[in-house]
Design a protein around this motif. Structure first.
Motif, PDB file in Angstrom:
ATOM      1  N   SER A 309       0.808  -1.225   0.000  1.00 15.20           N
ATOM      2  CA  SER A 309       0.000   0.000   0.000  1.00 15.20           C
ATOM      3  C   SER A 309       0.837   1.268   0.000  1.00 15.20           C
ATOM      4  CB  SER A 309      -0.915   0.013   1.232  1.00 15.20           C
ATOM      5  OG  SER A 309      -0.154  -0.011   2.423  1.00 15.20           O
ATOM      6  N   MET A 310       2.154   1.149   0.220  1.00 12.75           N
ATOM      7  CA  MET A 310       2.990   2.330   0.428  1.00 12.75           C
ATOM      8  C   MET A 310       4.080   2.525  -0.617  1.00 12.75           C
ATOM      9  SD  MET A 310       2.100   4.208   2.972  1.00 12.75           S
ATOM     10  CE  MET A 310       3.632   5.121   2.960  1.00 12.75           C
ATOM     11  N   ALA A 311       4.301   1.553  -1.491  1.00 19.26           N
ATOM     12  CA  ALA A 311       5.458   1.607  -2.395  1.00 19.26           C
ATOM     13  C   ALA A 311       5.444   2.841  -3.289  1.00 19.26           C
ATOM     14  CB  ALA A 311       5.512   0.333  -3.238  1.00 19.26           C
ATOM     15  N   ARG A 312       4.252   3.225  -3.777  1.00 14.88           N
ATOM     16  CA  ARG A 312       4.173   4.372  -4.685  1.00 14.88           C
ATOM     17  C   ARG A 312       4.566   5.673  -3.975  1.00 14.88           C
ATOM     18  NH1 ARG A 312       1.025   4.925  -9.359  1.00 14.88           N
ATOM     19  NH2 ARG A 312       2.061   6.433 -10.721  1.00 14.88           N
ATOM     20  N   TYR A 313       4.080   5.851  -2.745  1.00 12.39           N
ATOM     21  CA  TYR A 313       4.440   7.037  -1.980  1.00 12.39           C
ATOM     22  C   TYR A 313       5.947   7.081  -1.725  1.00 12.39           C
ATOM     23  CZ  TYR A 313      -0.552   7.536  -0.928  1.00 12.39           C
ATOM     24  OH  TYR A 313      -1.907   7.689  -1.018  1.00 12.39           O
ATOM     25  N   ALA A 314       6.517   5.929  -1.347  1.00 12.59           N
ATOM     26  CA  ALA A 314       7.936   5.877  -1.014  1.00 12.59           C
ATOM     27  C   ALA A 314       8.794   6.314  -2.186  1.00 12.59           C
ATOM     28  CB  ALA A 314       8.312   4.457  -0.579  1.00 12.59           C
ATOM     29  N   ARG A 315       8.420   5.921  -3.382  1.00 11.16           N
ATOM     30  CA  ARG A 315       9.207   6.260  -4.568  1.00 11.16           C
ATOM     31  C   ARG A 315       9.321   7.765  -4.747  1.00 11.16           C
ATOM     32  NH1 ARG A 315       9.904   9.078  -9.181  1.00 11.16           N
ATOM     33  NH2 ARG A 315      10.337   7.898 -11.055  1.00 11.16           N
ATOM     34  N   PHE A 316       8.194   8.486  -4.635  1.00 13.21           N
ATOM     35  CA  PHE A 316       8.197   9.934  -4.836  1.00 13.21           C
ATOM     36  C   PHE A 316       8.891  10.658  -3.686  1.00 13.21           C
ATOM     37  CE2 PHE A 316       4.368   9.017  -7.579  1.00 13.21           C
ATOM     38  CZ  PHE A 316       5.002   9.339  -8.766  1.00 13.21           C
ATOM     39  N   ILE A 317       8.686  10.181  -2.458  1.00 18.80           N
ATOM     40  CA  ILE A 317       9.282  10.859  -1.311  1.00 18.80           C
ATOM     41  C   ILE A 317      10.788  10.660  -1.293  1.00 18.80           C
ATOM     42  CG2 ILE A 317       9.391  10.849   1.215  1.00 18.80           C
ATOM     43  CD1 ILE A 317       6.359  10.415   1.195  1.00 18.80           C
ATOM     44  N   LEU A 318      11.262   9.481  -1.670  1.00 21.36           N
ATOM     45  CA  LEU A 318      12.702   9.258  -1.789  1.00 21.36           C
ATOM     46  C   LEU A 318      13.319  10.232  -2.786  1.00 21.36           C
ATOM     47  CD1 LEU A 318      12.919   5.354  -1.779  1.00 21.36           C
ATOM     48  CD2 LEU A 318      14.173   6.881  -0.245  1.00 21.36           C
ATOM     49  N   GLN A 319      12.658  10.421  -3.905  1.00 25.43           N
ATOM     50  CA  GLN A 319      13.190  11.334  -4.915  1.00 25.43           C
ATOM     51  C   GLN A 319      13.218  12.769  -4.387  1.00 25.43           C
ATOM     52  OE1 GLN A 319      11.321  11.064  -8.723  1.00 25.43           O
ATOM     53  NE2 GLN A 319      12.678  12.553  -9.681  1.00 25.43           N
ATOM     54  N   PHE A 320      12.176  13.163  -3.670  1.00 25.63           N
ATOM     55  CA  PHE A 320      12.138  14.522  -3.136  1.00 25.63           C
ATOM     56  C   PHE A 320      13.263  14.736  -2.125  1.00 25.63           C
ATOM     57  CE2 PHE A 320      10.892  18.110  -0.634  1.00 25.63           C
ATOM     58  CZ  PHE A 320      10.153  18.913  -1.481  1.00 25.63           C
ATOM     59  N   ILE A 321      13.437  13.777  -1.214  1.00 24.31           N
ATOM     60  CA  ILE A 321      14.467  13.920  -0.179  1.00 24.31           C
ATOM     61  C   ILE A 321      15.852  14.000  -0.806  1.00 24.31           C
ATOM     62  CG2 ILE A 321      15.598  12.760   1.758  1.00 24.31           C
ATOM     63  CD1 ILE A 321      12.966  14.019   2.542  1.00 24.31           C
ATOM     64  N   TYR A 322      16.101  13.192  -1.827  1.00 26.67           N
ATOM     65  CA  TYR A 322      17.433  13.220  -2.441  1.00 26.67           C
ATOM     66  C   TYR A 322      17.644  14.462  -3.290  1.00 26.67           C
ATOM     67  CZ  TYR A 322      19.503   9.140  -0.525  1.00 26.67           C
ATOM     68  OH  TYR A 322      20.081   8.277   0.365  1.00 26.67           O
TER      69      TYR A 322
END
Length: 467
Positions: A309-322
């Motif tokens: 349920s969370m994989a899609r959110y994690a992808r975008f947030i990882l990109q933002f943080i980096y």
């Protein structure tokens, strides 16, 4: 316009409410509910600004309020829309009031007709089968062909020789209504929820303005993308969404790199605080305020839930943080579902983000599995506990859905004692948190924020990282 845009637009309140400060307070209340940050000090500044301009000039009033209340580019459109809807002539306000009453009456008639229709179809079991107001509203919102299919089925059941036909019909009806309630929530309901971050006040007149601004704001597809739920970003929108994400993260990184703190040393004049401090002196800069650069960069640990349920959110947030990497001393990243994995080395290959994420997902043993936050945190403490320092900020991205949440909360409490703070970004709307057992047990140890859109992500990190 020749009309006074402030004292001529009060609502249908009691005598004495039609004043400058009362209308300004209501307007700033609207802005806050539309997601803009407006402090009490800024409201007072806005009041003082209005005392210096001609209140009969609509454009001067608008310019004065905008100069004080708008701090970020995305907020300008929200402010403009809210101003045009709130500060209107009394006759327009009266027309809006009458139109609202007509719409409410039509809605009551629709619901009454739907209830009568259901009672006729369900006769002679209408007394046995009970439906609440939410059921009636769901039936009204169903497509007409689906309403007809459901009522035709009930009529056919009348002639079938089965035991307890009323009980069977009630089950069929409730099953159909539950399905359509869920379907409408995931389509029309999700769209309504994603419109801006418009939290209603409970006061009809103000809520009309807030709802109208949210609807107008979404006429621009680019703005809609900014406020859209990350989970529902389509494949055709990913490239455009990624460019928006990179732009916002780069802007925040620049702000972090240039951030200043208050200082007693005479290094750089702080114009904003100097002006505010000298308002009582008539604006003459008799008392100067200074600021200096912050010397220490941030240290971040990012822990992302990558369950199904969370994989899609994690992808975008990882990109933002980096995207903040040039403004942060170091970033350590971890993903978890059944257990914890360190993924920092994947981001040190100097490759484009899409390639990095592809390699990461293929190599990961956790992506898309079920969630055991307790086991994941135990692994983190054993293998990477040395990374926790008093100046480290931990960001956790998860919907709090996990097995053994109380055990996980004890591990989280131990982690909290070793770091500066823990921010929890939760993609589940705040109004649904009462249905999540994990929220209750995790909240004492973290600061949790509703975060399902790029606008929310940028706003939260902007507020928290620039402190």
């Amino acid at each position: 316009m020749g009309i006074n845009p402030v004292t001529g637009v009060a609502g249908r309140g009691e005598k004495g409410e039609n004043t400058l400060h009362h209308n300004l307070a209501r307007f700033t209340h609207i802005l806050r509910h539309l997601g803009m940050r407006v402090s009490m000090a800024e409201t007072l500044d806005a009041y003082r600004a209005l005392t210096l301009v001609d209140l009969k000039s609509r454009e001067k009033v608008k310019a004065a309020l905008r100069a004080v209340l708008v701090k970020k580019a995305p907020d300008r459109q929200i402010f403009d829309l809210a101003f045009e809807r709130f500060f209107v002539p009394p006759e327009d306000k009266e027309r809006q009031y009458l139109l609202r009453r007509q719409q409410e009456e039509k809605e009551r008639q629709r619901l009454a007709e739907a209830r009568e229709k259901l009672e006729q179809v369900l006769s002679p079991w209408s007394m046995e089968i009970k439906f609440n107001q939410e059921d009636i509203q769901t039936f009204v919102r169903m497509p007409l062909q689906e309403q007809k299919r459901l009522t035709d089925f009930i009529r056919q059941m009348r002639g079938n020789p089965v035991n307890n036909p009323g009980e069977l019909i009630a089950r069929v009806m409730q099953s159909a209504l539950n399905y359509w309630r869920y379907y409408l929530l995931k389509t029309q309901g999700e769209e309504a929820r994603r419109q801006l971050e418009a939290e209603l006040t409970g006061e009809t007149e103000l809520d009309d303005v807030i709802s109208g601004v949210a609807a107008d704001f979404y006429r621009d597809p680019d703005d809609q993308l900014l406020y859209q739920d990350m989970q529902h970003i389509g494949l055709a929108e990913v490239e455009k969404y990624t460019l928006t994400l990179e732009r916002l993260s780069r802007h925040l990184a620049n702000r972090l790199s240039r951030r200043y703190r208050r200082s007693s040393r005479r290094q750089k004049l702080d114009m904003r605080r100097t002006i505010r401090r000298n308002i009582a002196c008539g604006g003459s800069p008799l008392k100067l305020c200074y600021r200096s650069r912050r010397r220490h960069k941030l240290r971040l640990i990012l822990i992302c839930d990558v369950s199904a349920s969370m994989a899609r959110y994690a992808r975008f947030i990882l990109q933002f943080i980096y995207g903040l990497s040039n403004a942060v001393q170091y970033i350590e990243s971890f993903v978890f579902s059944e257990d914890m994995e360190r993924i920092t080395p994947h981001f040190r290959k100097n490759e484009d983000f899409v390639t990095v994420m592809t390699d990461l997902v293929n190599a990961s043993q956790q992506w898309g599995k079920t969630t055991d936050f307790n086991t994941a945190l135990k692994t983190f403490h054993v293998q990477w506990g040395n990374l926790l320092t008093a100046d480290t900020l931990v960001i956790i991205v998860s919907d709090t859905k996990t097995i053994t949440p109380r055990k996980a909360a004890r591990e989280l409490a131990a982690l909290r004692e070793k770091v500066r703070d823990i921010l929890w970004l939760n993609p589940v709307p705040a109004r649904q948190w009462s249905n999540l057992p994990g929220v209750e047990v995790f909240l004492p140890h973290v600061r949790m924020f509703e975060c399902y859109s790029l606008h929310q992500l940028e706003s939260i990190l902007h507020q928290q990282l620039l402190k």
